[in-house]
Design a protein around this motif. Structure first.
Motif, short mmCIF file in Angstrom:
data_model
loop_
_atom_site.label_atom_id
_atom_site.label_comp_id
_atom_site.label_asym_id
_atom_site.label_seq_id
_atom_site.Cartn_x
_atom_site.Cartn_y
_atom_site.Cartn_z
N HIS A 163 0.85 -1.19 0.00
CA HIS A 163 0.00 0.00 0.00
C HIS A 163 0.89 1.24 0.00
CE1 HIS A 163 0.76 -1.17 4.20
NE2 HIS A 163 0.89 0.13 4.42
N ALA A 164 0.31 2.39 -0.33
CA ALA A 164 1.04 3.65 -0.32
C ALA A 164 0.06 4.74 0.10
CB ALA A 164 1.61 3.96 -1.70
N TYR A 165 0.47 5.63 1.02
CA TYR A 165 -0.45 6.68 1.45
C TYR A 165 0.34 7.84 2.03
CZ TYR A 165 0.24 4.92 6.18
OH TYR A 165 0.79 4.54 7.36
N GLY A 219 -6.17 7.27 -0.91
CA GLY A 219 -7.32 6.38 -0.91
C GLY A 219 -8.30 6.65 0.20
N GLN A 220 -7.87 7.38 1.25
CA GLN A 220 -8.77 7.73 2.35
C GLN A 220 -9.31 9.16 2.23
OE1 GLN A 220 -5.60 6.15 3.06
NE2 GLN A 220 -6.89 4.35 2.72
N LYS A 221 -9.22 9.73 1.00
CA LYS A 221 -9.70 11.08 0.71
C LYS A 221 -8.96 12.15 1.52
CE LYS A 221 -14.39 9.60 -0.52
NZ LYS A 221 -15.82 9.82 -0.32
N GLN A 222 -7.70 11.85 1.89
CA GLN A 222 -6.87 12.84 2.57
C GLN A 222 -6.03 13.57 1.52
OE1 GLN A 222 -7.15 13.44 5.90
NE2 GLN A 222 -8.80 11.91 5.80
N LEU A 223 -5.85 14.89 1.71
CA LEU A 223 -5.11 15.69 0.75
C LEU A 223 -3.62 15.36 0.82
CD1 LEU A 223 -5.35 17.99 -1.32
CD2 LEU A 223 -4.88 19.60 0.54
N VAL A 224 -3.07 14.96 -0.34
CA VAL A 224 -1.66 14.64 -0.44
C VAL A 224 -0.88 15.83 -0.99
CG1 VAL A 224 0.04 13.12 -1.56
CG2 VAL A 224 -2.13 12.19 -0.78
N TYR A 225 -1.45 16.51 -1.97
CA TYR A 225 -0.72 17.60 -2.63
C TYR A 225 -1.72 18.57 -3.24
CZ TYR A 225 1.84 20.09 -6.28
OH TYR A 225 2.35 21.07 -7.08
N LYS A 226 -1.36 19.86 -3.26
CA LYS A 226 -2.12 20.86 -4.01
C LYS A 226 -1.12 21.83 -4.63
CE LYS A 226 -3.00 24.09 -0.17
NZ LYS A 226 -4.05 24.82 0.56
N SER A 227 -1.45 22.33 -5.81
CA SER A 227 -0.54 23.21 -6.55
C SER A 227 -0.42 24.56 -5.87
CB SER A 227 -1.02 23.38 -7.99
OG SER A 227 -2.31 23.96 -8.01
N ILE A 265 -13.23 23.38 -16.38
CA ILE A 265 -13.03 22.03 -16.91
C ILE A 265 -12.33 21.23 -15.81
CG2 ILE A 265 -11.81 20.60 -18.59
CD1 ILE A 265 -12.09 22.79 -20.60
N VAL A 266 -12.92 20.10 -15.45
CA VAL A 266 -12.39 19.29 -14.36
C VAL A 266 -11.90 17.96 -14.94
CG1 VAL A 266 -12.86 18.21 -12.14
CG2 VAL A 266 -14.01 20.35 -12.77
N VAL A 267 -10.60 17.71 -14.81
CA VAL A 267 -9.99 16.48 -15.30
C VAL A 267 -9.55 15.67 -14.08
CG1 VAL A 267 -8.17 15.45 -16.72
CG2 VAL A 267 -9.21 17.62 -17.39
N SER A 268 -10.05 14.42 -14.00
CA SER A 268 -9.75 13.56 -12.85
C SER A 268 -9.16 12.24 -13.32
CB SER A 268 -11.03 13.29 -12.04
OG SER A 268 -11.65 14.51 -11.66
N ARG A 269 -8.22 11.74 -12.55
CA ARG A 269 -7.60 10.44 -12.87
C ARG A 269 -7.30 9.70 -11.57
NH1 ARG A 269 -4.72 7.75 -16.85
NH2 ARG A 269 -3.07 6.37 -16.10
N LYS A 270 -7.61 8.40 -11.58
CA LYS A 270 -7.35 7.56 -10.40
C LYS A 270 -6.28 6.54 -10.74
CE LYS A 270 -9.64 4.90 -6.79
NZ LYS A 270 -10.94 4.42 -6.26
N SER A 271 -5.25 6.48 -9.92
CA SER A 271 -4.14 5.54 -10.16
C SER A 271 -4.56 4.13 -9.77
CB SER A 271 -2.91 5.96 -9.36
OG SER A 271 -1.91 4.97 -9.42
N GLU A 272 -4.35 3.20 -10.69
CA GLU A 272 -4.68 1.80 -10.39
C GLU A 272 -3.67 1.20 -9.42
OE1 GLU A 272 -6.84 -0.05 -14.23
OE2 GLU A 272 -4.72 0.40 -14.52
N GLY A 275 -4.08 3.93 -5.89
CA GLY A 275 -5.42 4.29 -5.47
C GLY A 275 -5.59 5.78 -5.24
N TRP A 276 -4.57 6.59 -5.57
CA TRP A 276 -4.67 8.03 -5.42
C TRP A 276 -5.50 8.63 -6.55
CZ3 TRP A 276 0.92 9.97 -3.98
CH2 TRP A 276 1.29 9.38 -2.75
N THR A 277 -6.14 9.75 -6.27
CA THR A 277 -6.94 10.45 -7.27
C THR A 277 -6.37 11.86 -7.47
OG1 THR A 277 -8.90 9.23 -6.58
CG2 THR A 277 -9.24 11.21 -7.90
#
Length: 590
Positions: A163-165, A219-227, A265-272, A275-277
């Motif tokens: 896992h990674a978080y 994966g727990q909807k916690q903020l990892v990074y913001k620009s 315009i909202v572009v979203s991607r989830k890592s397989e 599990g990050w979005t």
């Protein structure tokens, strides 16, 4: 005005060259006017698609870059959790703090962990945390047995393999990648690797537009990074748009949303892998500010293109009609049956040139086919004669062998009679049965016929016993001549000339719905090196009677039924050799 109406209007008045010029000019003008009229609307979509593509590519590249690094870290974890001597034995060691043995163990595992992360500047720490309270680490910050009581440790134990978080370690931000440490199927601890958070900033530091915003959630909807362009505080509407990214129904999604009264315009991607979005928000107002400049540029380009097309259509219509007339002349000659007409070369690289080459190819192919028909008719007559001869040869051979058998019986020579009869049955099955599959019962009959022939080579005949678990298995269909080469190898290479004490067992049984056949002999066996050489070189090795080697049989089974089926060899030198053949379970008649 439609194209059909235009053609009807110009048909009575102009030549084919004039028709092409007028039609091309009219269609070009209509196209340019249409494009100019709708360009302002279409370029909005183009700009949006370009922005979406750019953002999607940037996010995907960042995601893939992180995945590559996490995969490398996962490999480090795997190396650590599978190291018994240095990691597992040290965690399970009964040595107590503070003792000489404990210091030696701590030194050894710390040096091992340091060696794993040397030359990897993106790793800040690697740690081994045992459930018994033993903690070893290399790097920083400091970690001790109190880590066992944290939610991070509980999360790693519950998630198991990988896992990674994102998490906070005091004042240090890091990404932790953990792997459960097991021994004898029991969980004894965790191996954990921490990444510098600066790596996340560099990886996701993409900026599609000046005022676009990018957020990364775990994966727990916690903020990892913001620009850096993202506001320090967000409104409820903005917060909902950001955290809805964790609810994606697919790997990548794109949508237009109105957030706090402004279109985005909202572009979203989830890592397989992690599990990050990742979600990027691009304001439409600033994105489309270049539309007016692009519209004016398109008008200027359209005028230039129209003039160039008019000039080009005039030249093309004149050249094209010339080539069409040449093609028509050659086609009329072919229509009259003249395939050797003088050819006028057309060197243009457009569709007319392609049509010319296709036409010439068709003429050449027609000539070749006509010649082929004549040749095939001759070959057909020769094949019929060959087939007639092939039918005569087996019957002549059967009659000759029957004569030998009859003479042996008259002269009281039972062994010659037996060998002749067995050879007749074996050759009748091989030559008379043209199918590739036959029943196991028939295949065993071939083996019995072969054994009846070859037993006279030995001073003391070698018994060959057949054991069948279920009579229904004899109706299963197997490839022809698969057992005979195996039995031949057992008899010819497994025993000496005397055959004294030799024994061959053929065992037929079912296993997990498949048909299994074992050929076991108590001969001299083979060494591991001999079996390897047999598998590598038997492709060109042929059995003395059937012409099919062990590898040949193995590859035939592969070709018919797939790689799970085939031949396996088991042998011990001086003791035995066992050849196991496996086939899919097949009922009678399949």
């Amino acid at each position: 005005m439609t194209l059909a109406t235009l053609q009807k209007w110009i048909s009575p008045k102009l030549s084919i060259q004039g028709k092409m010029f007028v039609a091309l000019g009219f269609l070009t003008l209509l196209s340019i006017v249409s494009v100019t009229s709708i360009v302002y609307v279409n370029m909005r979509d183009t700009i949006k698609r370009t922005a979406i593509t750019s953002v999607s590519d940037s996010i995907r590249q960042a995601d893939e870059s992180l995945n590559v690094m996490l995969q490398e870290i996962d490999r480090l974890n795997t190396v650590a959790v599978t190291n018994k001597n240095t990691v597992i034995d040290t965690v399970l060691s009964p040595s107590e703090e503070i003792s000489y043995e404990w210091f030696q163990e701590q030194k050894r595992i710390t040096e091992y962990l340091s060696g794993l992360i040397d030359y990897k500047p993106y790793i800040s720490r690697i740690a081994v945390i045992g459930l018994n309270g033993k903690v070893f680490f290399s790097g920083g910050p400091w970690i001790d047995r109190t880590f066992l009581e944290t939610s991070t440790m509980d999360f790693m134990l519950r998630n198991g393999e990988r896992h990674a978080y994102f998490k906070h370690l005091g004042t240090t931000e890091a990404i932790s990648v953990g792997r459960v440490l097991r021994y004898d199927r029991e969980t004894i601890g965790v191996v954990m690797v921490d990444l510098h958070y600066d790596f996340i900033r560099k990886t996701y530091g993409v900026k599609p537009t000046a005022d676009s915003m990018l957020y990364v959630l775990d994966g727990q909807k916690q903020l990892v990074y913001k620009s850096d362009s993202a506001p320090a505080s967000v409104t409820p509407g903005m917060e909902k748009a950001i955290y809805d990214a964790a609810e994606l129904s697919s790997i990548e999604e794109t949508a237009e949303q109105v957030i706090d009264g402004k279109p985005y315009i909202v572009v979203s991607r989830k890592s397989e892998y992690t599990g990050w979005t990742t979600r990027a928000l691009i304001p439409l107002d600033s994105l489309l500010s270049e539309s007016i400049r692009i519209r004016n540029l398109m008008v200027e380009v359209s005028v230039v293109v129209f003039i160039a097309v008019l000039f080009g259509s005039l030249q093309m219509s004149s050249r094209t009609t010339l080539h069409i007339r040449r093609l028509k002349t050659m086609m009329m000659r072919v229509k009259d049956g003249n395939l050797d007409f003088p050819r006028t070369e057309i060197e243009s690289k457009d569709e007319i040139g392609d049509l010319y080459h296709v036409f010439i190819g068709m003429v050449d192919e027609l000539k070749r086919l006509m010649e082929g028909i004549r040749t095939s008719e001759q070959a057909k007559r020769e094949a019929e004669l060959t087939a007639l001869q092939a039918q005569i040869r087996p019957h002549f051979l059967y009659n000759s062998l029957n004569t030998i058998k009859y003479l042996a019986k008259l002269n009281g020579v039972p062994n010659i009679e037996e060998v002749s009869g067995a050879l007749i049955e074996l050759m009748r099955g091989v030559l008379g049965n043209s199918g590739e599959l036959l029943t196991l019962r028939e295949e065993l009959d071939y083996v019995n016929s072969y054994v009846a022939i070859v037993k006279y080579k030995f001073i003391e005949p070698i018994p060959v016993q057949i054991q069948v678990e279920n009579e229904d298995l004899l109706e299963c269909r197997v490839p022809k001549l698969t057992l005979q080469p195996i039995v031949e190898n057992a008899l010819m290479h497994g025993f000496g000339p005397s055959g004294h004490g030799g024994f061959v067992l053929i065992r037929v049984f079912g296993e997990d719905g498949d048909l299994k056949i074992e050929v076991i002999d108590n001969g001299k066996g083979m060494s591991n090196e001999s079996m390897v050489r047999l598998e590598e070189s038997s492709e060109g090795t042929y059995s003395r009677f059937s012409g099919m080697g062990v590898r040949n049989v193995h590859e035939r089974i592969h070709r018919l039924f797939g790689k799970p089926y085939g031949i396996k060899l088991y042998s011990e030198e001086g003791l035995y050799t066992k050849v196991e053949l496996s086939f899919p379970g097949m009922g009678s008649g399949k």
